[in-house]
Design a protein around this motif. Structure first.
Motif, short mmCIF file in Angstrom:
data_model
loop_
_atom_site.label_atom_id
_atom_site.label_comp_id
_atom_site.label_asym_id
_atom_site.label_seq_id
_atom_site.Cartn_x
_atom_site.Cartn_y
_atom_site.Cartn_z
N ALA A 163 -13.32 5.45 10.57
CA ALA A 163 -13.53 4.60 9.40
C ALA A 163 -13.33 3.13 9.73
CB ALA A 163 -12.58 5.01 8.27
N THR A 164 -13.88 2.28 8.88
CA THR A 164 -13.79 0.82 9.04
C THR A 164 -12.53 0.27 8.39
OG1 THR A 164 -16.20 0.64 9.03
CG2 THR A 164 -14.96 -1.35 8.50
N ALA A 165 -12.08 0.88 7.29
CA ALA A 165 -10.94 0.38 6.53
C ALA A 165 -10.21 1.56 5.91
CB ALA A 165 -11.39 -0.59 5.45
N LEU A 166 -8.93 1.36 5.62
CA LEU A 166 -8.09 2.44 5.11
C LEU A 166 -7.37 2.01 3.84
CD1 LEU A 166 -6.61 5.16 5.28
CD2 LEU A 166 -5.01 4.09 6.91
N ALA A 167 -7.67 2.68 2.74
CA ALA A 167 -6.96 2.45 1.48
C ALA A 167 -5.66 3.25 1.49
CB ALA A 167 -7.82 2.86 0.29
N ILE A 168 -4.57 2.60 1.06
CA ILE A 168 -3.26 3.23 1.10
C ILE A 168 -2.56 3.14 -0.26
CG2 ILE A 168 -2.96 2.83 3.57
CD1 ILE A 168 -1.17 0.41 2.80
N SER A 169 -1.53 3.95 -0.39
CA SER A 169 -0.73 3.98 -1.61
C SER A 169 0.70 3.58 -1.28
CB SER A 169 -0.76 5.39 -2.21
OG SER A 169 0.08 5.48 -3.35
N VAL A 170 1.10 2.40 -1.77
CA VAL A 170 2.45 1.89 -1.51
C VAL A 170 3.04 1.26 -2.78
CG1 VAL A 170 2.25 1.55 0.99
CG2 VAL A 170 1.40 -0.23 -0.57
N GLY A 171 2.76 1.88 -3.92
CA GLY A 171 3.24 1.36 -5.19
C GLY A 171 2.16 0.73 -6.04
N ASN A 172 0.97 0.60 -5.53
CA ASN A 172 -0.17 0.09 -6.30
C ASN A 172 -0.70 1.19 -7.22
OD1 ASN A 172 -0.63 0.99 -3.53
ND2 ASN A 172 -2.81 0.78 -3.92
N VAL A 173 -1.18 0.80 -8.41
CA VAL A 173 -1.61 1.76 -9.43
C VAL A 173 -2.91 1.28 -10.05
CG1 VAL A 173 -1.00 2.91 -11.60
CG2 VAL A 173 0.78 2.39 -9.92
N HIS A 174 -3.87 2.20 -10.26
CA HIS A 174 -5.13 1.86 -10.92
C HIS A 174 -4.92 1.53 -12.40
CE1 HIS A 174 -7.07 4.37 -7.62
NE2 HIS A 174 -7.84 3.31 -7.63
N LEU A 175 -5.80 0.68 -12.92
CA LEU A 175 -5.95 0.41 -14.36
C LEU A 175 -4.71 -0.16 -15.03
CD1 LEU A 175 -8.03 3.58 -15.41
CD2 LEU A 175 -8.86 1.31 -14.74
N LYS A 176 -3.93 -0.94 -14.31
CA LYS A 176 -2.78 -1.61 -14.90
C LYS A 176 -3.25 -2.87 -15.63
CE LYS A 176 1.25 -1.14 -13.92
NZ LYS A 176 2.41 -0.53 -14.59
N THR A 177 -2.88 -2.98 -16.90
CA THR A 177 -3.25 -4.17 -17.68
C THR A 177 -2.17 -5.26 -17.59
OG1 THR A 177 -2.30 -3.17 -19.67
CG2 THR A 177 -4.67 -2.87 -19.30
N GLU A 178 -1.00 -4.90 -17.08
CA GLU A 178 0.06 -5.88 -16.88
C GLU A 178 0.47 -5.85 -15.42
OE1 GLU A 178 3.27 -5.13 -19.54
OE2 GLU A 178 2.08 -5.48 -21.35
N LYS A 179 0.81 -7.02 -14.89
CA LYS A 179 1.18 -7.11 -13.49
C LYS A 179 2.65 -6.75 -13.29
CE LYS A 179 -2.41 -10.42 -12.29
NZ LYS A 179 -3.24 -9.94 -13.39
N THR A 180 2.91 -5.98 -12.23
CA THR A 180 4.27 -5.57 -11.89
C THR A 180 4.52 -5.90 -10.42
OG1 THR A 180 3.58 -3.36 -11.22
CG2 THR A 180 4.16 -3.66 -13.54
#
Length: 278
Positions: A163-180
């Protein structure tokens, strides 16, 4: 300028300690606004057709629209399939003129995820198309929970998938309307130590701007997917347009004000990731 592949924009971004925005497209108005923002700033962007977009408009139509915008732009524009959940999703994107596809095998066992990605890569690379993958599961604000990326699985994927790039999960969340401030920097560092690929964070709208800037400058994160905050700009502009034009039934007149509103927010987003002042 010919439409660019993901590799062509992410490799320089990673080397120059900046990041590129993957901008979620739902229709003509937002796609046009994104490209106008790229033109005005001189900063490359990634136009993304996710599952919602693809369910609403056929992939061949989106491919032609993306390529029309990209091929007339003066800056590199990547035409990207986001969250392809099957080989067919990715192959349809390749056949429809997209320059980059994402295979989301994050719910699969790592060996199966790697094997399917490698099959897609073989076809994609032969067509000059880049491939993004995902290891670990990025959850949703009001839906499935996240499963953090394991460094040992990220290392395998980095070395074996092509692959060219790798998406990872480190506390990021989809569809958040407020920033954390939920990014786990320790977990990110552990992944960086065993990978060489540009890393991708989905759910970028939930990450504060100062954290995005820091990650772009100091880490291997070279792509942020941004959707929710741009949809909010579109929705707010459309509501105002409907209020201001209560006697109009012309969709072009009603939708036109959304272009400048989305463009304005997009300029702020891409300048921040590029290390330029808003």
């Amino acid at each position: 300028m010919t439409a660019a592949s993901l590799k062509e924009v992410l490799k320089p971004a990673m080397e120059e300690h900046r990041a590129v925005a993957g901008l979620v497209v739902l229709g003509w108005e937002d796609a046009r606004a994104y490209v106008e923002a790229a033109e005005e700033t001189g900063i490359p962007i990634i136009l993304q057709a996710g599952p919602g977009c693809r369910a609403h408009t056929p992939v061949p139509i989106m491919g032609k629209m993306f390529r029309h915008l990209a091929d007339q732009a003066s800056v590199p524009i990547v035409c990207h399939i986001d969250h392809g959940y099957s080989v067919q999703d990715c192959l349809e994107g390749i056949d429809s003129g997209f320059t980059s596809v994402m295979f989301d095998g994050s719910k699969l066992p790592i060996s199966e995820n790697i094997d399917i990605t490698a099959r897609i890569v073989e076809t994609a690379h032969a067509a000059g198309v880049s491939v993004e993958g995902e290891v670990g599961l990025v959850g949703y604000a009001e839906g499935a929970s996240s499963a953090n990326t394991l460094p040992e699985e990220a290392a395998r994927y980095n070395n074996e998938s092509g692959a060219t790039a790798l998406a990872i999960s480190v506390g990021n969340v989809h569809l958040k309307t407020e920033k954390t401030s939920g990014i786990n920097f320790g977990a990110l560092k552990a992944i960086e130590e065993v990978t060489t690929l540009p890393l991708v964070l989905h759910g970028g709208s939930g990450i504060p701007v100062n954290i995005r800037k820091r990650l772009a400058r100091e880490s291997s994160v070279s792509k942020f997917n941004i959707g929710t905050e741009l949809r909010m700009a579109f929705g707010n502009a459309l509501r105002k347009s409907l209020t201001d034009n209560q006697d109009s039934f012309d969709r072009i007149r009603l939708l036109s004000p959304t272009i400048d509103a989305v463009k304005s927010v997009t300029i702020e987003v891409i300048r921040a990731l590029n290390g330029k002042p808003e």
